[in-house]
Design a protein around this motif. Structure first.
Motif, short mmCIF file in Angstrom:
data_model
loop_
_atom_site.label_atom_id
_atom_site.label_comp_id
_atom_site.label_asym_id
_atom_site.label_seq_id
_atom_site.Cartn_x
_atom_site.Cartn_y
_atom_site.Cartn_z
N LYS A 216 -74.49 2.07 71.94
CA LYS A 216 -73.26 2.44 72.64
C LYS A 216 -73.55 3.06 74.00
CE LYS A 216 -69.94 3.15 68.90
NZ LYS A 216 -69.05 4.12 68.20
N LEU A 217 -74.56 3.92 74.05
CA LEU A 217 -74.91 4.54 75.33
C LEU A 217 -75.43 3.51 76.31
CD1 LEU A 217 -76.59 7.82 74.07
CD2 LEU A 217 -74.47 7.63 75.38
N ALA A 218 -76.22 2.56 75.82
CA ALA A 218 -76.75 1.52 76.69
C ALA A 218 -75.63 0.67 77.29
CB ALA A 218 -77.73 0.65 75.93
N LYS A 219 -74.60 0.40 76.49
CA LYS A 219 -73.48 -0.41 76.97
C LYS A 219 -72.64 0.34 78.00
CE LYS A 219 -72.91 -3.31 72.84
NZ LYS A 219 -72.01 -3.63 71.70
N GLN A 220 -72.55 1.65 77.83
CA GLN A 220 -71.72 2.44 78.76
C GLN A 220 -72.29 2.44 80.16
OE1 GLN A 220 -68.76 3.91 78.42
NE2 GLN A 220 -68.56 3.13 76.35
N GLY A 221 -73.60 2.56 80.25
CA GLY A 221 -74.26 2.49 81.55
C GLY A 221 -73.82 3.57 82.52
N GLY A 222 -72.89 3.26 83.40
CA GLY A 222 -72.55 4.15 84.51
C GLY A 222 -71.66 5.32 84.19
N GLY A 223 -70.97 5.32 83.06
CA GLY A 223 -70.10 6.45 82.78
C GLY A 223 -69.11 6.13 81.68
N ALA A 224 -68.39 7.17 81.25
CA ALA A 224 -67.44 6.98 80.16
C ALA A 224 -66.26 7.93 80.32
CB ALA A 224 -68.12 7.23 78.81
N GLN A 225 -65.07 7.39 80.27
CA GLN A 225 -63.85 8.18 80.22
C GLN A 225 -63.81 9.23 81.33
OE1 GLN A 225 -63.46 9.69 76.23
NE2 GLN A 225 -64.17 7.78 75.36
N GLY A 226 -64.32 8.89 82.49
CA GLY A 226 -64.28 9.83 83.60
C GLY A 226 -65.34 10.90 83.53
N GLY A 227 -66.15 10.92 82.47
CA GLY A 227 -67.18 11.94 82.33
C GLY A 227 -68.54 11.42 82.72
N ARG A 228 -69.52 12.30 82.68
CA ARG A 228 -70.88 11.96 83.06
C ARG A 228 -71.62 11.44 81.84
NH1 ARG A 228 -74.95 15.60 83.11
NH2 ARG A 228 -73.43 17.27 83.02
N ILE A 229 -72.19 10.23 81.95
CA ILE A 229 -72.89 9.63 80.82
C ILE A 229 -74.25 10.31 80.66
CG2 ILE A 229 -74.08 7.81 82.11
CD1 ILE A 229 -72.42 7.35 78.67
N ALA A 230 -74.72 10.38 79.45
CA ALA A 230 -76.02 10.98 79.21
C ALA A 230 -77.11 10.25 79.97
CB ALA A 230 -76.32 10.95 77.71
N SER A 231 -78.10 11.00 80.44
CA SER A 231 -79.13 10.42 81.31
C SER A 231 -80.13 9.57 80.56
CB SER A 231 -79.86 11.53 82.06
OG SER A 231 -80.51 12.38 81.13
N ILE A 232 -79.91 9.36 79.28
CA ILE A 232 -80.75 8.43 78.53
C ILE A 232 -80.79 7.07 79.21
CG2 ILE A 232 -78.80 7.79 77.05
CD1 ILE A 232 -80.70 7.21 74.84
N ILE A 233 -79.71 6.68 79.89
CA ILE A 233 -79.65 5.36 80.50
C ILE A 233 -80.68 5.23 81.61
CG2 ILE A 233 -78.15 3.73 81.70
CD1 ILE A 233 -77.43 4.32 78.75
N SER A 234 -80.79 6.26 82.45
CA SER A 234 -81.73 6.18 83.57
C SER A 234 -83.14 6.59 83.20
CB SER A 234 -81.24 7.08 84.71
OG SER A 234 -81.15 8.42 84.29
N THR A 235 -83.28 7.52 82.25
CA THR A 235 -84.61 8.02 81.94
C THR A 235 -85.29 7.25 80.81
OG1 THR A 235 -83.71 9.67 80.41
CG2 THR A 235 -84.04 10.35 82.70
N HIS A 236 -84.51 6.54 80.03
CA HIS A 236 -85.08 5.77 78.93
C HIS A 236 -84.48 4.37 78.91
CE1 HIS A 236 -87.59 8.73 76.85
NE2 HIS A 236 -86.71 9.59 77.31
N PRO A 237 -84.96 3.50 79.80
CA PRO A 237 -84.42 2.14 79.84
C PRO A 237 -84.75 1.32 78.61
CG PRO A 237 -86.33 2.36 81.26
CD PRO A 237 -85.98 3.74 80.82
N ASP A 238 -85.59 1.85 77.71
CA ASP A 238 -85.95 1.13 76.50
C ASP A 238 -85.03 1.47 75.33
OD1 ASP A 238 -86.82 3.74 76.32
OD2 ASP A 238 -88.66 3.24 75.24
N SER A 239 -83.80 1.87 75.61
CA SER A 239 -82.86 2.25 74.56
C SER A 239 -82.69 1.15 73.52
CB SER A 239 -81.50 2.61 75.16
OG SER A 239 -81.61 3.72 76.01
N LYS A 240 -82.59 -0.08 74.00
CA LYS A 240 -82.41 -1.20 73.06
C LYS A 240 -83.64 -1.36 72.17
CE LYS A 240 -79.13 -3.84 75.86
NZ LYS A 240 -78.87 -5.12 76.57
N ALA A 241 -84.82 -1.15 72.75
CA ALA A 241 -86.04 -1.26 71.96
C ALA A 241 -86.09 -0.16 70.91
CB ALA A 241 -87.26 -1.17 72.87
N ARG A 242 -85.63 1.02 71.25
CA ARG A 242 -85.61 2.12 70.30
C ARG A 242 -84.59 1.85 69.20
NH1 ARG A 242 -85.35 7.46 73.95
NH2 ARG A 242 -85.90 8.54 72.03
N ALA A 243 -83.46 1.28 69.57
CA ALA A 243 -82.48 0.90 68.55
C ALA A 243 -83.08 -0.14 67.61
CB ALA A 243 -81.22 0.37 69.21
N GLN A 244 -83.80 -1.10 68.17
CA GLN A 244 -84.41 -2.15 67.34
C GLN A 244 -85.48 -1.56 66.43
OE1 GLN A 244 -83.33 -5.42 67.25
NE2 GLN A 244 -84.58 -5.34 65.38
#
Length: 257
Positions: A216-244
């Motif tokens: 879910k966080l990987a899909k959100q990417g740039g933000g969610a509901q006007g709020g600041r998305i967790a920095s996992i997107i920029s600091t951990h680009p391997d989110s999909k690999a971790r999910a797998q």
């Protein structure tokens, strides 16, 4: 999972020092100065600084009251988990749109409205399990110790000569920048993922909630509901690999097809 860098106490401390004025509570600064003045920062000092910081953080954020629907939902989710690994936990909701959650070394867990809006109950448990895993694994304590014992940080705090009002805004900002830049290693993140997985499995929850929270966080990417998305997107680009990785482990454990 590194939600807003997953630095527990550090995540709490950043907003405090970045907005600090001369009316910062002496108890918090005194705890910091006592910690950096010692040759070895103790677990008790880490917990005390965390306690002082979370008090100020709670005072500066809109905390959902006891009858708020967000509080009622969170209380229901964590009703079985007020102590984990011998650490007493306390939970509150910040009614801000940021997609975030953090835990501190004293056992305080704060969940943001934006994250609650985005995640299922089990996914929230997975997020909190990961954050608590860093505390149980002493990652947050060790990160804080490294930060407090850094010479630049010592100098910035010591320059206040024990008087909070003498600490310049620029000095506090410098402290914040150092702490904010600290990171956990890939191994520490993996171990926190494993802690969350084991927590979910041990308590009879779906371990796949950990994978879907990543996705879910990987899909959100740039933000969610006007709020600041967790920095996992920029600091951990391997989110999909971790999910797998979670999904593969679930298959090996017979918990998924």
């Amino acid at each position: 999972m590194n939600y807003t860098k997953s630095l527990f106490f550090i995540v709490v401390w950043l907003p405090l020092v970045s907005q600090a004025q001369t009316n910062t509570k002496p108890s918090l600064m005194q705890a910091l100065m006592e910690a950096v003045s010692s040759a070895t920062v103790s677990d008790a000092q880490v917990a005390e600084v965390s306690r002082q910081a979370i008090k100020e953080m709670d005072a500066k954020n809109p905390v959902a009251d006891a009858n708020d629907p967000y509080t009622l939902r969170l209380n229901k989710i964590v009703s079985r988990h007020h102590t984990i690994g011998g650490l007493p936990l306390n939970f509150k909701v910040y009614k801000v749109p940021d997609v975030n959650a953090f835990a501190t070394a004293d056992g305080s867990v704060r969940v943001f409205k934006g994250l609650m809006d985005m995640m299922t109950d089990n996914e929230l448990l997975a997020v909190m399990g990961h954050e608590i895993g860093h505390v149980i694994n002493h990652d947050s304590k060790d990160a804080m110790k490294r930060g407090l014992q850094t010479s630049a940080l010592r100098d910035a705090l010591a320059s206040g000569s024990g008087t909070v009002g003498k600490l310049a805004q620029s000095q506090l900002a410098g402290v914040a920048n150092y702490l904010w830049d600290a990171k956990y290693s890939r191994q520490q993140e993996t171990e926190a993922d494993d802690y969350s997985y084991d927590f979910l499995k041990r308590n009879g929850y779906s371990v796949l909630a950990l994978a879907t929270s990543f996705e879910k966080l990987a899909k959100q990417g740039g933000g969610a509901q006007g709020g600041r998305i967790a920095s996992i997107i920029s600091t951990h680009p391997d989110s999909k690999a971790r999910a797998q990785r979670v999904r593969d482990r679930a298959k090996r454990d017979g918990l998924s097809k």
